[in-house]
Write an enzyme that holds these catalytic residues in place. Sequence first.
Site, PDB file in Angstrom:
ATOM      1  N   THR A  41      -1.596  -2.459  -4.280  1.00  0.00           N
ATOM      2  CA  THR A  41      -3.037  -2.584  -4.016  1.00  0.00           C
ATOM      3  C   THR A  41      -3.682  -1.226  -4.258  1.00  0.00           C
ATOM      4  O   THR A  41      -3.329  -0.241  -3.604  1.00  0.00           O
ATOM      5  CB  THR A  41      -3.281  -3.090  -2.582  1.00  0.00           C
ATOM      6  OG1 THR A  41      -2.641  -4.354  -2.455  1.00  0.00           O
ATOM      7  CG2 THR A  41      -4.761  -3.228  -2.285  1.00  0.00           C
ATOM      8  N   TYR A  46       0.895  -1.159   0.000  1.00  0.00           N
ATOM      9  CA  TYR A  46       0.000   0.000   0.000  1.00  0.00           C
ATOM     10  C   TYR A  46       0.930   1.204   0.000  1.00  0.00           C
ATOM     11  O   TYR A  46       1.981   1.147   0.650  1.00  0.00           O
ATOM     12  CB  TYR A  46      -0.830   0.050   1.288  1.00  0.00           C
ATOM     13  CG  TYR A  46      -1.791  -1.090   1.501  1.00  0.00           C
ATOM     14  CD1 TYR A  46      -2.963  -1.182   0.763  1.00  0.00           C
ATOM     15  CD2 TYR A  46      -1.541  -2.056   2.468  1.00  0.00           C
ATOM     16  CE1 TYR A  46      -3.866  -2.216   0.989  1.00  0.00           C
ATOM     17  CE2 TYR A  46      -2.434  -3.098   2.693  1.00  0.00           C
ATOM     18  CZ  TYR A  46      -3.589  -3.164   1.951  1.00  0.00           C
ATOM     19  OH  TYR A  46      -4.485  -4.172   2.167  1.00  0.00           O
ATOM     20  N   LYS A  69      -3.271  -4.466  -8.253  1.00  0.00           N
ATOM     21  CA  LYS A  69      -4.267  -5.364  -7.630  1.00  0.00           C
ATOM     22  C   LYS A  69      -5.473  -4.572  -7.141  1.00  0.00           C
ATOM     23  O   LYS A  69      -5.326  -3.633  -6.352  1.00  0.00           O
ATOM     24  CB  LYS A  69      -3.623  -6.085  -6.430  1.00  0.00           C
ATOM     25  CG  LYS A  69      -4.608  -6.905  -5.592  1.00  0.00           C
ATOM     26  CD  LYS A  69      -3.880  -7.619  -4.461  1.00  0.00           C
ATOM     27  CE  LYS A  69      -4.790  -8.532  -3.662  1.00  0.00           C
ATOM     28  NZ  LYS A  69      -5.588  -7.823  -2.660  1.00  0.00           N
TER      29      LYS A  69
HETATM   30  C1  LIG Z   1      -7.609 -11.647   6.484  1.00  0.00           C
HETATM   31  C2  LIG Z   1      -7.319 -10.974   5.188  1.00  0.00           C
HETATM   32  C3  LIG Z   1      -6.279 -10.055   5.116  1.00  0.00           C
HETATM   33  C4  LIG Z   1      -5.978  -9.427   3.908  1.00  0.00           C
HETATM   34  N1  LIG Z   1      -4.903  -8.572   3.852  1.00  0.00           N
HETATM   35  C5  LIG Z   1      -4.569  -8.004   2.661  1.00  0.00           C
HETATM   36  C6  LIG Z   1      -3.407  -7.180   2.546  1.00  0.00           C
HETATM   37  O1  LIG Z   1      -2.657  -6.970   3.502  1.00  0.00           O
HETATM   38  N2  LIG Z   1      -3.159  -6.622   1.329  1.00  0.00           N
HETATM   39  C7  LIG Z   1      -3.955  -6.837   0.234  1.00  0.00           C
HETATM   40  O2  LIG Z   1      -3.692  -6.311  -0.851  1.00  0.00           O
HETATM   41  N3  LIG Z   1      -5.043  -7.646   0.314  1.00  0.00           N
HETATM   42  C8  LIG Z   1      -5.356  -8.232   1.485  1.00  0.00           C
HETATM   43  N4  LIG Z   1      -6.440  -9.075   1.551  1.00  0.00           N
HETATM   44  C9  LIG Z   1      -7.211  -9.376   0.321  1.00  0.00           C
HETATM   45  C10 LIG Z   1      -6.630 -10.610  -0.386  1.00  0.00           C
HETATM   46  O3  LIG Z   1      -5.357 -10.355  -0.916  1.00  0.00           O
HETATM   47  C11 LIG Z   1      -7.530 -11.090  -1.540  1.00  0.00           C
HETATM   48  O4  LIG Z   1      -7.756 -10.021  -2.426  1.00  0.00           O
HETATM   49  C12 LIG Z   1      -8.881 -11.664  -1.085  1.00  0.00           C
HETATM   50  O5  LIG Z   1      -8.744 -12.304   0.165  1.00  0.00           O
HETATM   51  C13 LIG Z   1      -9.381 -12.668  -2.140  1.00  0.00           C
HETATM   52  O6  LIG Z   1     -10.631 -13.203  -1.793  1.00  0.00           O
HETATM   53  P1  LIG Z   1     -10.816 -14.644  -1.060  1.00  0.00           P
HETATM   54  O7  LIG Z   1     -10.371 -14.440   0.354  1.00  0.00           O
HETATM   55  O8  LIG Z   1     -12.269 -14.890  -1.174  1.00  0.00           O
HETATM   56  O9  LIG Z   1      -9.950 -15.644  -1.793  1.00  0.00           O
HETATM   57  C14 LIG Z   1      -6.753  -9.709   2.759  1.00  0.00           C
HETATM   58  C15 LIG Z   1      -7.797 -10.637   2.836  1.00  0.00           C
HETATM   59  C16 LIG Z   1      -8.078 -11.275   4.023  1.00  0.00           C
HETATM   60  C17 LIG Z   1      -9.172 -12.293   4.059  1.00  0.00           C
END
Ligand SMILES: Cc1cc2nc3c(=O)[nH]c(=O)nc-3n(C[C@H](O)[C@H](O)[C@H](O)COP(=O)(O)O)c2cc1C
Length: 342
Positions: free
Chosen positions: A152, A126, A217
């Site tokens: 992101t 980020y 992303k």
């Molecule tokens: C607990 C959790 C923490 C996440 N932390 C980040 C993060 O630090 N950076 C980011 O770009 N996306 C983060 N995400 C989003 C994931 O990279 C991803 O886009 C998303 O989980 C995909 O969907 P799914 O969980 O249904 O597979 C996070 C998602 C979850 C569930």
Amino acid sequence: MTWLSDLEGAARTALPAPVFEYLAQGARDSVSTLESTWGWSERRFLPHVLRDVTDVDLSVPMLGSPARVPWGIAPTTQQRAVHPDGELAMAQATAAAGSVLVVSSNAGTTFADIASTGVRWWLQAYLPADRALAEPMLARAVDAGAEAVVLTVDTPVVATKYAAGDQVVWDVVDPELLRVNFDPGYEDAPGAEKALDLGPHDIVWLAEQTGLPVVAKGVLRPDDARRCVQAGAAAVWVSNHGGRQLDRAASTASCLPAVVTAVEGAAQVYVDGGIRSGLDVLAALALGADAVFLGRLPLYALVEGVGGVARMHGDLLDEAVEAFRLAGCRLVADARGVVREP
Ligand SMILES: Cc1cc2nc3c(=O)[nH]c(=O)nc-3n(C[C@H](O)[C@H](O)[C@H](O)COP(=O)(O)O)c2cc1C
């Protein structure tokens, strides 16, 4: 119920309630989170027949280098709240599977330790309002061998989420398990808040800062995908952050085909959101993704440590190979188009 399809239920039982809630929750009313898996399962396949599917090969190029499976691990925080080995377990199992690990910039394990597992890894970042504050963290990632930076782009602010109980994850988890790759005191520095003025120029800036390919992303729209590619992005990652940012954002399954068309092969296209099974993987590849990413599925598997994540990769591979055979596909390229819009 298979082990894979019961992972969420098993994690709900095993984890402290605020930790499980943090993993599973979506923003606001969780509409986008709840719709994400349905987005894949409402697509209907048009399988080929009378094709030799003896040797299914699911390897794909990801940013130029081959991955043994057409999925990588999406960046997620709080892995050490799920299991003490956290990112290290995720990295070890992902290296063994020949997959790619995207490491959250908020990770609780140092980049150097993650890299020591031999995993192929990309950094997720980020950007803060004062971009210069990110430079030491970016330099650490480059020094530790990150192969790409994933910017992101869907998080100008962190969306509101509602807690079911009295405690949230931040009340029960040691803050030391978060953001270990930043300079001490980073969060309190003026300008450390998330950038509200992110633009395509940040893709250029990140590429110049790191010398690495940049992946954008959080793109859902074809016009934004084109802007990313024009700014030099090596890949566009279709994502609504697992429904954790703008609630009621459209499902990634519904957005993917238009982004693939807009990018016209000028960059790779990845997708995540609700991918939980081999059939979901086939659906995403059939709709034109070059590879998919998994967020919650490996987090739930991580409850069982490195063995859990290894089993997740293995069971998903078994499911994907079966789906490919039944769809008459031997290679990932064969899967393109074996699906029809709902
Ligand atoms: C607990 C959790 C923490 C996440 N932390 C980040 C993060 O630090 N950076 C980011 O770009 N996306 C983060 N995400 C989003 C994931 O990279 C991803 O886009 C998303 O989980 C995909 O969907 P799914 O969980 O249904 O597979 C996070 C998602 C979850 C569930």
